[in-house]
Design a protein around this motif. Structure first.
Motif, PDB file in Angstrom:
ATOM      1  N   TYR A   1       0.662  -1.129  -0.061  1.00 36.46           N
ATOM      2  CA  TYR A   1       0.203   0.219  -0.061  1.00 36.46           C
ATOM      3  C   TYR A   1       0.898   1.248  -0.011  1.00 36.46           C
ATOM      4  CZ  TYR A   1      -3.037  -3.426   2.070  1.00 36.46           C
ATOM      5  OH  TYR A   1      -3.897  -4.576   2.234  1.00 36.46           O
TER       6      TYR A   1
ATOM      7  N   TYR B   1       0.583   5.386   1.303  1.00 39.85           N
ATOM      8  CA  TYR B   1      -0.358   6.148   1.818  1.00 39.85           C
ATOM      9  C   TYR B   1       0.243   7.482   1.853  1.00 39.85           C
ATOM     10  CZ  TYR B   1      -3.581   2.642   4.225  1.00 39.85           C
ATOM     11  OH  TYR B   1      -4.407   1.620   4.456  1.00 39.85           O
TER      12      TYR B   1
ATOM     13  N   TRP C   1      -4.313 -11.027   2.338  1.00 43.16           N
ATOM     14  CA  TRP C   1      -5.149  -9.987   1.591  1.00 43.16           C
ATOM     15  C   TRP C   1      -6.447  -9.466   2.617  1.00 43.16           C
ATOM     16  CZ3 TRP C   1      -4.812  -6.346  -1.322  1.00 43.16           C
ATOM     17  CH2 TRP C   1      -6.138  -5.456  -1.923  1.00 43.16           C
ATOM     18  N   GLY C   2      -6.534  -8.457   3.163  1.00 47.21           N
ATOM     19  CA  GLY C   2      -7.518  -8.340   4.007  1.00 47.21           C
ATOM     20  C   GLY C   2      -7.186  -8.938   5.472  1.00 47.21           C
ATOM     21  N   GLY C   3      -8.311  -9.502   5.960  1.00 45.51           N
ATOM     22  CA  GLY C   3      -8.006 -10.348   7.290  1.00 45.51           C
ATOM     23  C   GLY C   3      -7.721  -9.335   8.381  1.00 45.51           C
TER      24      GLY C   3
ATOM     25  N   TYR D   1     -12.195  -5.248  12.414  1.00 43.68           N
ATOM     26  CA  TYR D   1     -10.809  -5.420  12.721  1.00 43.68           C
ATOM     27  C   TYR D   1     -10.261  -3.816  13.026  1.00 43.68           C
ATOM     28  CZ  TYR D   1      -5.619  -5.746  12.867  1.00 43.68           C
ATOM     29  OH  TYR D   1      -4.287  -5.586  13.091  1.00 43.68           O
TER      30      TYR D   1
ATOM     31  N   ARG E   1     -10.456  -7.380  17.559  1.00 47.34           N
ATOM     32  CA  ARG E   1     -11.371  -7.798  16.623  1.00 47.34           C
ATOM     33  C   ARG E   1     -12.672  -7.758  17.267  1.00 47.34           C
ATOM     34  NH1 ARG E   1      -6.285  -9.293  16.380  1.00 47.34           N
ATOM     35  NH2 ARG E   1      -5.377  -9.801  14.582  1.00 47.34           N
TER      36      ARG E   1
ATOM     37  N   ARG F   1     -11.117  -1.625   9.756  1.00 48.15           N
ATOM     38  CA  ARG F   1     -11.081  -2.607   8.559  1.00 48.15           C
ATOM     39  C   ARG F   1     -12.295  -3.574   8.309  1.00 48.15           C
ATOM     40  NH1 ARG F   1      -6.216  -6.041   7.401  1.00 48.15           N
ATOM     41  NH2 ARG F   1      -4.937  -4.478   7.749  1.00 48.15           N
TER      42      ARG F   1
ATOM     43  N   THR G   1     -12.686  -6.924   7.400  1.00 50.88           N
ATOM     44  CA  THR G   1     -11.668  -8.075   7.083  1.00 50.88           C
ATOM     45  C   THR G   1     -12.146  -8.797   5.813  1.00 50.88           C
ATOM     46  OG1 THR G   1     -12.693  -9.606   8.515  1.00 50.88           O
ATOM     47  CG2 THR G   1     -11.093  -8.291   9.589  1.00 50.88           C
TER      48      THR G   1
ATOM     49  N   GLY H   1     -12.105  -7.148   3.023  1.00 50.04           N
ATOM     50  CA  GLY H   1     -11.660  -6.093   2.246  1.00 50.04           C
ATOM     51  C   GLY H   1     -10.119  -5.801   2.355  1.00 50.04           C
ATOM     52  N   PHE H   2      -9.864  -4.973   1.895  1.00 49.99           N
ATOM     53  CA  PHE H   2      -8.451  -4.341   1.963  1.00 49.99           C
ATOM     54  C   PHE H   2      -8.268  -3.075   2.702  1.00 49.99           C
ATOM     55  CE2 PHE H   2      -9.020  -0.592  -0.743  1.00 49.99           C
ATOM     56  CZ  PHE H   2     -10.230  -1.031  -1.335  1.00 49.99           C
ATOM     57  N   LYS H   3      -9.070  -2.214   2.832  1.00 50.88           N
ATOM     58  CA  LYS H   3      -8.986  -1.036   3.112  1.00 50.88           C
ATOM     59  C   LYS H   3      -8.921  -0.748   4.571  1.00 50.88           C
ATOM     60  CE  LYS H   3     -10.946   2.188   0.438  1.00 50.88           C
ATOM     61  NZ  LYS H   3     -11.668   3.251  -0.213  1.00 50.88           N
ATOM     62  N   THR H   4      -7.972  -0.193   4.864  1.00 50.41           N
ATOM     63  CA  THR H   4      -7.781   0.477   6.377  1.00 50.41           C
ATOM     64  C   THR H   4      -8.304   1.843   6.295  1.00 50.41           C
ATOM     65  OG1 THR H   4      -6.208  -1.433   6.950  1.00 50.41           O
ATOM     66  CG2 THR H   4      -6.496   0.466   8.489  1.00 50.41           C
TER      67      THR H   4
ATOM     68  N   PHE I   1      -8.151   5.329   8.390  1.00 43.09           N
ATOM     69  CA  PHE I   1      -7.739   5.814   9.805  1.00 43.09           C
ATOM     70  C   PHE I   1      -8.330   7.099  10.156  1.00 43.09           C
ATOM     71  CE2 PHE I   1      -3.501   3.748  10.007  1.00 43.09           C
ATOM     72  CZ  PHE I   1      -3.476   3.086   8.995  1.00 43.09           C
TER      73      PHE I   1
END
Lengths: 114, 112
Positions: free
Chosen positions: A33, A35, A97-99, B32, B51, B93, B95, B97-100, B102
């Motif tokens: 990523y 940022y 991926w994600g998680g 998450y 979590r 996030r 979980t 997906g990908f995007k965190t 902030f």
């Protein structure tokens, strides 16, 4: 220690020039990523990549480009089309991926464009 | 859209006191919630995460609580020390997906 290496730490460019920021990781992480961080703001996602040769736009992709030719490398190019490029840029990776895996960050590159 | 709000933006406490930072999130699918500490000019580093199947988590002087119904989560630092002075970011996030996403950050000052 092993992790994510960003270079250079400081970068100065003249307006109108493209500049490429390097990001290399030895964590064997799949996802990477980029940022951007501005004073008083959180981190905003520019681009992300799940696997080699694949990447997607984040929230503020305009004026930026990336490539992912190798798993360990995810360079970011700040183009002359980016209207306000001066910022602190952070590269990150995760091991899935994600998680529930947290982001691991590099030490950042501070870009100043005059 | 997805959003994480963080309060306060600045927090000043006396050494030994507790500090609490609060965040709310908008995406009900978020499950998450990491917290990062960033010292001046350095990278953010994970200090604790939680979590959605857990309501509270502790690690020495740091604890995080999560209220999924209210979409609130908080960071608690007890017995603060000068080296706790930094900017703290909450994040959320999904979980799947990908995007965190902030929060905007809280600058914590611990006065000796």
């Amino acid at each position: 220690d092993g992790g994510i290496t960003q270079s250079p730490k400081y970068l100065f460019r003249k307006e109108g020039q493209n500049v490429t920021l390097s990001c290399e990781q030895n964590l064997n992480h799949d996802a990477m990523y980029w940022y951007r961080q501005d004073p008083g703001q959180g981190l905003r996602l520019i681009y992300y990549s799940q696997i080699v040769n694949d990447f997607q736009k984040g929230d503020i992709a305009e004026g930026y480009s990336v490539s992912r030719e190798k798993k360990e490398s995810f360079p970011l190019t700040v183009t002359s089309a980016q209207k306000n490029p001066t910022a602190f840029y952070l590269c990150a990776s995760t091991n899935s991926w994600g998680g529930n895996s947290p982001l691991h960050f590099g030490n950042g590159t501070r870009l100043t464009v005059t | 859209g997805e959003n994480v709000e963080q309060h306060p933006s600045t927090l000043s406490v006396q050494e030994g006191d507790s500090a609490v930072i609060k965040c709310t999130y908008s995406d009900s699918a978020s499950n998450y919630f990491p917290w990062y500490k960033q010292e001046l000019g350095k990278r953010p580093q994970l200090i604790i995460d939680i979590r959605s199947n857990v309501g509270e988590k502790k690690d020495q002087r740091i604890a995080v609580t999560l209220n999924k119904t209210a979409k609130h989560f908080s960071l608690h630092i007890t017995e603060t020390q000068p080296e706790d002075s930094a900017v703290y970011f909450c994040a959320a996030r999904n979980t799947g997906g990908f995007k965190t996403i902030f929060g905007a950050g809280t600058r914590l000052f611990v006065k000796a």
